[in-house]
Scaffold this motif. Structure first.
Motif, PDB file in Angstrom:
ATOM      1  N   THR A  35       0.835  -1.210   0.000  1.00 34.78           N
ATOM      2  CA  THR A  35       0.000   0.000   0.000  1.00 34.78           C
ATOM      3  C   THR A  35       0.866   1.255   0.000  1.00 34.78           C
ATOM      4  O   THR A  35       0.384   2.344   0.281  1.00 34.78           O
ATOM      5  CB  THR A  35      -0.926   0.033   1.232  1.00 34.78           C
ATOM      6  OG1 THR A  35      -0.121  -0.053   2.407  1.00 34.78           O
ATOM      7  CG2 THR A  35      -1.917  -1.099   1.212  1.00 34.78           C
ATOM      8  N   LYS A 153       0.037   3.523   3.077  1.00 33.99           N
ATOM      9  CA  LYS A 153      -1.289   3.816   3.573  1.00 33.99           C
ATOM     10  C   LYS A 153      -1.614   2.948   4.796  1.00 33.99           C
ATOM     11  O   LYS A 153      -2.221   3.385   5.755  1.00 33.99           O
ATOM     12  CB  LYS A 153      -2.278   3.466   2.459  1.00 33.99           C
ATOM     13  CG  LYS A 153      -3.455   4.396   2.331  1.00 33.99           C
ATOM     14  CD  LYS A 153      -4.153   4.045   1.040  1.00 33.99           C
ATOM     15  CE  LYS A 153      -5.536   4.627   0.959  1.00 33.99           C
ATOM     16  NZ  LYS A 153      -6.202   4.215  -0.287  1.00 33.99           N
ATOM     17  N   ASN A 413      -8.177  -5.695   6.910  1.00 32.39           N
ATOM     18  CA  ASN A 413      -7.902  -4.292   6.640  1.00 32.39           C
ATOM     19  C   ASN A 413      -6.985  -4.132   5.422  1.00 32.39           C
ATOM     20  O   ASN A 413      -7.242  -3.323   4.538  1.00 32.39           O
ATOM     21  CB  ASN A 413      -7.251  -3.670   7.884  1.00 32.39           C
ATOM     22  CG  ASN A 413      -6.853  -2.234   7.660  1.00 32.39           C
ATOM     23  OD1 ASN A 413      -5.716  -1.954   7.304  1.00 32.39           O
ATOM     24  ND2 ASN A 413      -7.793  -1.315   7.829  1.00 32.39           N
ATOM     25  N   ASN A 416      -8.836  -4.722   2.342  1.00 30.88           N
ATOM     26  CA  ASN A 416      -9.716  -3.588   2.042  1.00 30.88           C
ATOM     27  C   ASN A 416      -8.938  -2.466   1.369  1.00 30.88           C
ATOM     28  O   ASN A 416      -9.386  -1.892   0.382  1.00 30.88           O
ATOM     29  CB  ASN A 416     -10.347  -3.056   3.329  1.00 30.88           C
ATOM     30  CG  ASN A 416     -11.635  -3.782   3.659  1.00 30.88           C
ATOM     31  OD1 ASN A 416     -12.282  -4.309   2.757  1.00 30.88           O
ATOM     32  ND2 ASN A 416     -11.984  -3.816   4.923  1.00 30.88           N
ATOM     33  N   LEU A 417      -7.759  -2.151   1.952  1.00 31.94           N
ATOM     34  CA  LEU A 417      -6.952  -1.065   1.394  1.00 31.94           C
ATOM     35  C   LEU A 417      -6.517  -1.393  -0.027  1.00 31.94           C
ATOM     36  O   LEU A 417      -6.366  -0.516  -0.865  1.00 31.94           O
ATOM     37  CB  LEU A 417      -5.716  -0.818   2.262  1.00 31.94           C
ATOM     38  CG  LEU A 417      -5.975  -0.253   3.647  1.00 31.94           C
ATOM     39  CD1 LEU A 417      -4.660  -0.065   4.393  1.00 31.94           C
ATOM     40  CD2 LEU A 417      -6.720   1.068   3.571  1.00 31.94           C
ATOM     41  N   MET A 418      -6.297  -2.666  -0.292  1.00 34.64           N
ATOM     42  CA  MET A 418      -5.873  -3.071  -1.643  1.00 34.64           C
ATOM     43  C   MET A 418      -7.082  -3.246  -2.557  1.00 34.64           C
ATOM     44  O   MET A 418      -6.945  -3.672  -3.689  1.00 34.64           O
ATOM     45  CB  MET A 418      -5.078  -4.375  -1.561  1.00 34.64           C
ATOM     46  CG  MET A 418      -3.696  -4.190  -0.940  1.00 34.64           C
ATOM     47  SD  MET A 418      -2.939  -5.773  -0.544  1.00 34.64           S
ATOM     48  CE  MET A 418      -2.712  -6.396  -2.208  1.00 34.64           C
ATOM     49  N   LYS A 419      -8.249  -2.904  -2.022  1.00 34.56           N
ATOM     50  CA  LYS A 419      -9.491  -2.957  -2.790  1.00 34.56           C
ATOM     51  C   LYS A 419      -9.787  -4.362  -3.314  1.00 34.56           C
ATOM     52  O   LYS A 419     -10.161  -4.557  -4.469  1.00 34.56           O
ATOM     53  CB  LYS A 419      -9.464  -1.942  -3.934  1.00 34.56           C
ATOM     54  CG  LYS A 419      -9.186  -0.536  -3.431  1.00 34.56           C
ATOM     55  CD  LYS A 419      -9.685   0.523  -4.357  1.00 34.56           C
ATOM     56  CE  LYS A 419      -9.760   1.882  -3.688  1.00 34.56           C
ATOM     57  NZ  LYS A 419      -8.522   2.266  -2.979  1.00 34.56           N
ATOM     58  N   ILE A 420      -9.560  -5.364  -2.451  1.00 37.19           N
ATOM     59  CA  ILE A 420      -9.912  -6.737  -2.804  1.00 37.19           C
ATOM     60  C   ILE A 420     -11.373  -6.963  -2.399  1.00 37.19           C
ATOM     61  O   ILE A 420     -11.770  -6.556  -1.303  1.00 37.19           O
ATOM     62  CB  ILE A 420      -8.982  -7.740  -2.093  1.00 37.19           C
ATOM     63  CG1 ILE A 420      -7.556  -7.563  -2.619  1.00 37.19           C
ATOM     64  CG2 ILE A 420      -9.454  -9.174  -2.274  1.00 37.19           C
ATOM     65  CD1 ILE A 420      -6.513  -8.340  -1.872  1.00 37.19           C
ATOM     66  N   GLY A 421     -12.137  -7.590  -3.246  1.00 36.75           N
ATOM     67  CA  GLY A 421     -13.570  -7.776  -3.005  1.00 36.75           C
ATOM     68  C   GLY A 421     -13.846  -8.685  -1.819  1.00 36.75           C
ATOM     69  O   GLY A 421     -12.992  -9.474  -1.414  1.00 36.75           O
ATOM     70  N   SER A 422     -15.048  -8.584  -1.230  1.00 30.94           N
ATOM     71  CA  SER A 422     -15.328  -9.333  -0.007  1.00 30.94           C
ATOM     72  C   SER A 422     -15.399 -10.834  -0.275  1.00 30.94           C
ATOM     73  O   SER A 422     -15.117 -11.638   0.603  1.00 30.94           O
ATOM     74  CB  SER A 422     -16.626  -8.831   0.624  1.00 30.94           C
ATOM     75  OG  SER A 422     -17.718  -9.268  -0.148  1.00 30.94           O
ATOM     76  N   GLN A 425     -11.959 -11.976  -0.139  1.00 30.83           N
ATOM     77  CA  GLN A 425     -11.490 -11.886   1.247  1.00 30.83           C
ATOM     78  C   GLN A 425     -11.881 -13.121   2.040  1.00 30.83           C
ATOM     79  O   GLN A 425     -11.097 -13.648   2.823  1.00 30.83           O
ATOM     80  CB  GLN A 425     -12.092 -10.656   1.926  1.00 30.83           C
ATOM     81  CG  GLN A 425     -11.512  -9.353   1.420  1.00 30.83           C
ATOM     82  CD  GLN A 425     -11.821  -8.201   2.349  1.00 30.83           C
ATOM     83  OE1 GLN A 425     -12.248  -8.403   3.482  1.00 30.83           O
ATOM     84  NE2 GLN A 425     -11.591  -6.992   1.865  1.00 30.83           N
TER      85      GLN A 425
END
Lengths: 449, 495
Positions: A35, A153, A413, A416-422, A425
């Motif tokens: 990040t 980040k 977290n 999420n910051l890396m914009k990986i979908g749920s 995840q």
């Protein structure tokens, strides 16, 4: 024939017992690297940062000017800084985007109008202007800007605090779960007990005036929420010890009953008319650490205190020793004079009480919602297991659970910051839990146990 | 061509575990139809050696040949294929499955469905060959220990074993059952099967073995035909020094009655039992397995609830409802089964030692860890418990050392009455001797001791007085131990 432990033994023990700490460190470093991003002295990000710095330094009584040129990113900077400053309650005297002469003119006008200018939020370029020193009541030392830099980040203080805050409730409930699992039991009801405690607390507040309830009423309502969950834990413990019903079944039933009860108490509604004082339970406490001021979320403080206490209890007291013995071999413990039933009962009651505490925190953060804590128990069990506590009982460490909870929170977290979908995840989290248990199992096999 | 090479030959077997050298250069030769007794103290390497034979451990060095052919026993399956059957002390039977299901477990014939009638018939044949009568359709958990052992033997035979290894087969058997086992072993011998027999009971070894091989500290000490071996010589080989007297009984001064039990009852297991134990006295309680001896002392200790009966200690009537009460009153019980009842195996030896004693070391519930360590350290020295450090898991100790940890735990209690239930079962000669001497010391200090044992020489050798139980009742009392005989006790025990 007792000899001091050989050196190599110490190292392998360290690796074995605290291997999860290394995993956590590895995750932190990986997510930081992934990040890592350029932080410019202009743009929206920089604008917010400058606004934060000013609000921290000067407080809400400050009169501030926002100064930028008209290059790329400057407009975003101005808008972001402006709104962030106003949000923080700071007076923005003037916002100027233009050439140096325009800036000078506008600033002079602002000084006349407001009597003073305490700080100037500026982009990197604007902060370099020499004209500030030539204006009465203003100086270049009042300029606040950020240096262009690279900073991950993930590793930002606010993000770290955010992760800690998100972990806190899970981690607190996981203390009780660790004890239960060390006794070779399981408690599936903690998620529902969170809801039961949250709605009980909120309902008692509502009966005492809702949003206008006084401190006394808040204390009483919290005790009521805590007691409700502890009573449910005591009930589970009684069923398990007195009637020898398997913990899985008992707590599965309690999970259903407590959830249903929570929904009945509020008639499926969520109670959100809660007083500010109650809201502040899950708020932050301002701390000044080495001259650096920041707000530490109360749940995090509570978590740290509870973990320290739980660690001492499990390692240094008779009760802790008995809990391990009961889980390792209940019959041998009983024949050594341990009150196995009493210990088991206490452990389930404690687990319920800690879930109740979690419920109060959730109600304070969100609302008295009967839908709180759905599937919560699975995350909590995952944290305990990732933390190295054996489901077979008799083994486990309190701080292992904290590490386990942090590992799960950090993974969530970071993704999420890396914009990986749920959906992705979930796949990753499932794999992490499996790998953690696999490592633990292989380790045990290696010990020839 | 007749194969003249021995049935089994193990040469230079070595095996190390982290921190322990379990076997270093062990040789063993077994002929067809021979019974070889493998002897050694606990921790001498017997178990490791037979686990190498059973394919559970792989040796680090050394060769194993069967009828002259080099074999590699890389897994339990490979060992079975090579014709080796191992019956471990803990049986490998599934309690819920019946006898023939257990015998053919994992080797069911036919495709998807089990060919039940074939298996059942085969099992019946096997039992007939062995000349035993075991119900076929009963789940194994309902069989006696002796019967379960026979199921294990039948299982091995069904696999066409040529080598049968038995680890402590007699440990839980009554004398009659042991006799029956010997008959079967002799029968297997005539079929050319080679048998490796492990036991701590020296009498049995001389009765059944052709050859005796002795191990000590993981090393091969020697072997000899059983006929040329004497008891003393074998003990000396095992222990590495000679033990003058197997039962070093020293009579203590016997005083007034301490523990008095009156009319103790629990269902059919214990029926109206009354007796007392006096200061400094060792009271032996014997009888057949299942006679109610263990059940009796569990009632005294509060481990099970009694239907009726009074217990008093030093003239004070006791209300014992749990082990906690008994310990508090000064009664301690060294249980028969160390692993399932005596120790928390997954915790350290120090924690096991501390379990009943924590209150002595604590201040408002906080444990004084140093006091605990120091107290245990004294027992580690005085009982010579062999452990690398106090944090060693109880699981990783040999049987003798485990028993010493349990002993240390109760000695710290300074009990008024100490009950030993089969204190020397599965324990080597050297440690047995130490336990006997410890009993002498305790008795001399005025402790009253109850010792349950199935080993008659031990009961006769160590007791001041003997009670014999039969079907839950006291059947006889022997006050003149010196002139009593094993036969006399057996007659009473049988009823």
């Amino acid at each position: 024939m007792t000899s001091p432990k050989p050196k190599s033994h110490v190292w392998t023990t360290l690796l074995n017992e605290y291997g999860m700490v290394l995993v956590l460190l590895f995750l932190v470093i990986t997510f930081s690297a992934m990040t890592l991003q350029q932080m410019d002295s202009t743009g929206a990000e920089a604008g917010r940062e400058v606004a934060r710095l000013i609000a921290d330094q000067h407080g809400t009584s400050a009169v501030v000017a926002v100064v930028t040129a008209t290059k790329g990113g400057d407009e975003e900077f101005a808008v972001a800084a402006n709104s962030a400053l106003q949000e923080a309650g700071v007076t923005v005297a003037v916002t100027i985007s233009g050439s140096p002469p325009q800036v000078k003119q506008a600033l002079e006008a602002a000084v006349v109008k407001h009597g003073r200018i305490d700080a100037i939020a500026a982009t990197g370029d604007s902060a370099g202007l020499t004209l500030f020193d030539r204006i009465e009541g203003v100086g270049s030392e009042k300029c606040v800007s950020v240096e262009p830099s690279k900073w991950p980040k993930f590793a930002k203080a606010e993000n770290i605090l955010n992760v800690a805050n998100q972990t806190a409730v899970y981690a607190i409930v996981a203390i009780g779960m660790t004890l239960v699992i060390i006794t070779a039991g399981i408690d599936l009801s903690v998620g529902s007990l969170i809801a039961l405690s949250a709605v009980t607390t909120a309902a008692v507040i509502q009966m005492n005036g809702g949003g206008d309830a006084g401190t006394g009423a808040i204390v009483v309502s919290c005790i009521a929420g805590l007691l409700a969950a502890a009573a449910a834990g005591f009930f589970s413990g009684t069923m398990i010890t007195a009637f020898r019903v398997p913990p899985f079944i008992v707590t599965l039933s309690v999970m259903l009953m407590a959830r249903g009860l929570a929904r009945r108490i509020t008639d499926e509604e969520s109670i959100s008319d809660l007083p500010q004082k109650f809201r502040s339970i899950a708020g932050s406490t301002e701390l000044n650490l080495l001259g650096y001021e920041f707000g530490l979320p109360n749940p995090v403080i509570l978590m740290i205190v509870l973990y320290a206490i739980a660690h001492l209890i499990m390692t240094k007291t008779i009760f802790g020793r008995y809990v391990y013995a009961v889980g390792g071999n209940a019959e041998a413990a009983r024949l050594s004079g341990v009150g196995v039933k009493k210990i088991t009962l206490i452990v389930y009651t404690l687990c319920g009480a800690l879930a109740g505490l979690g419920g109060i925190l959730q109600a304070s953060k969100l609302s008295g919602d009967p839908k709180l804590g759905v599937m919560f128990e699975l995350d909590v069990i995952a944290a305990v297991v990732v933390g190295g506590t054996s489901l077979m009982g008799g083994q486990g460490r309190i701080f292992g659970t904290l590490i386990g909870a942090l590992i799960i929170a950090v993974i969530k977290n970071g993704m999420n910051l890396m914009k990986i979908g749920s959906s992705d995840q979930q796949i990753v989290l499932g794999a992490v839990i499996l790998i953690a248990v696999l490592i633990d199992t292989l380790k045990r096999r290696g010990e020839g146990a | 061509m007749v194969n003249t090479s021995p049935l089994l030959q193990m040469q230079g077997i070595e095996k190390s575990f982290p921190g322990v050298r379990a076997l270093s250069g062990v040789d063993l030769t077994l002929q067809r139809g021979e019974v070889l007794a493998l002897m050694g103290e606990n921790g001498a390497g017997k178990s490791t050696l037979i686990k190498t034979l059973g394919g559970a451990h792989q040796p680090d060095a050394g060769t194993i040949t069967i009828e002259g052919k080099l074999v590699s026993l890389s897994s339990p399956t490979a060992a079975i294929v090579a014709g080796i059957g191992v019956i471990y002390q803990e049986f490998n039977l599934i309690p819920e499955l019946n006898t023939w299901e257990n015998i053919f477990l994992g080797r069911e014939k036919s495709g998807f469905f089990v060919d039940r009638s074939h298996e059942r018939t085969r099992a019946a044949e096997l039992f007939k060959q062995l000349g035993v009568d075991i119900p076929l359709d009963v789940p194994c958990r309902r069989l006696s220990v002796a019967q379960q052992q026979l199921v294990e033997i039948a299982k091995a035979l069904s696999q066409d074993v040529r080598i049968l290894v038995m680890d402590e087969p007699s440990a839980a058997l009554t004398p009659q059952e042991v006799e029956k086992l010997f008959t079967i072993i002799r029968d297997l011998q005539t079929r050319g099967i080679g048998i490796i027999y492990i036991s701590h009971r020296l009498d049995e070894i001389f009765n059944i073995a052709d050859t005796i091989t002795v191990l000590r500290d993981g090393q091969y000490v020697g072997d000899a035909p059983a006929k040329e071996m004497t008891r003393e010589k074998m003990i000396e080989m095992m222990v590495g020094r000679s033990i003058e007297n197997e039962f070093p009984k020293q009579a203590a001064e016997i005083g007034e009655p301490r523990l008095v039990v009156d009319g103790l009852c629990r269902g059919t297991a214990v029926r109206n039992v009354s007796f007392n134990v006096r200061r400094g006295e060792v009271l032996g309680i014997t009888g057949l397995v299942g006679a109610g001896r263990t059940e009796l002392v569990r009632l005294i200790f509060g481990a099970d609830r009694r239907d009726a009966g009074e217990i008093s200690l030093d003239g004070e009537s006791l209300k014992i409802r749990s082990p906690q009460d008994a310990i508090h009153a000064g009664i301690c019980l060294l249980t028969e089964d160390r692993k399932s009842q005596g120790l928390v195996l997954c915790r350290s030896v120090r924690e096991n030692f501390g379990l009943p004693n924590l209150k002595q070391f604590s201040w408002f519930g906080a444990i004084g860890q140093k006091r605990e360590r120091d107290a245990f350290g004294q027992y580690v020295d005085s009982l010579s418990i062999r452990i690398p450090h106090q944090e060693q898991l109880a699981r990783n100790l040999s049987g003798g050392n485990q028993q010493k940890v349990v002993l240390a735990k109760w000695l710290q209690q300074n009990a008024k009455t100490l009950i030993f239930d089969e204190p020397t079962r599965g324990i080597d000669v050297g440690t047995k001797h130490e336990i006997y001497q410890l009993m002498n010391r305790l008795a001399a200090d005025g402790t009253s001791i109850i010792m349950i044992s199935s080993e008659l020489p031990e009961v006769l050798g160590m007791s001041d007085r003997i009670l014999v139980m039969h079907e839950g009742q006291l059947k006889g009392e022997i006050t003149d131990v010196k002139s009593a005989t094993q036969e006399h006790i057996m007659e009473t025990a049988i009823g």
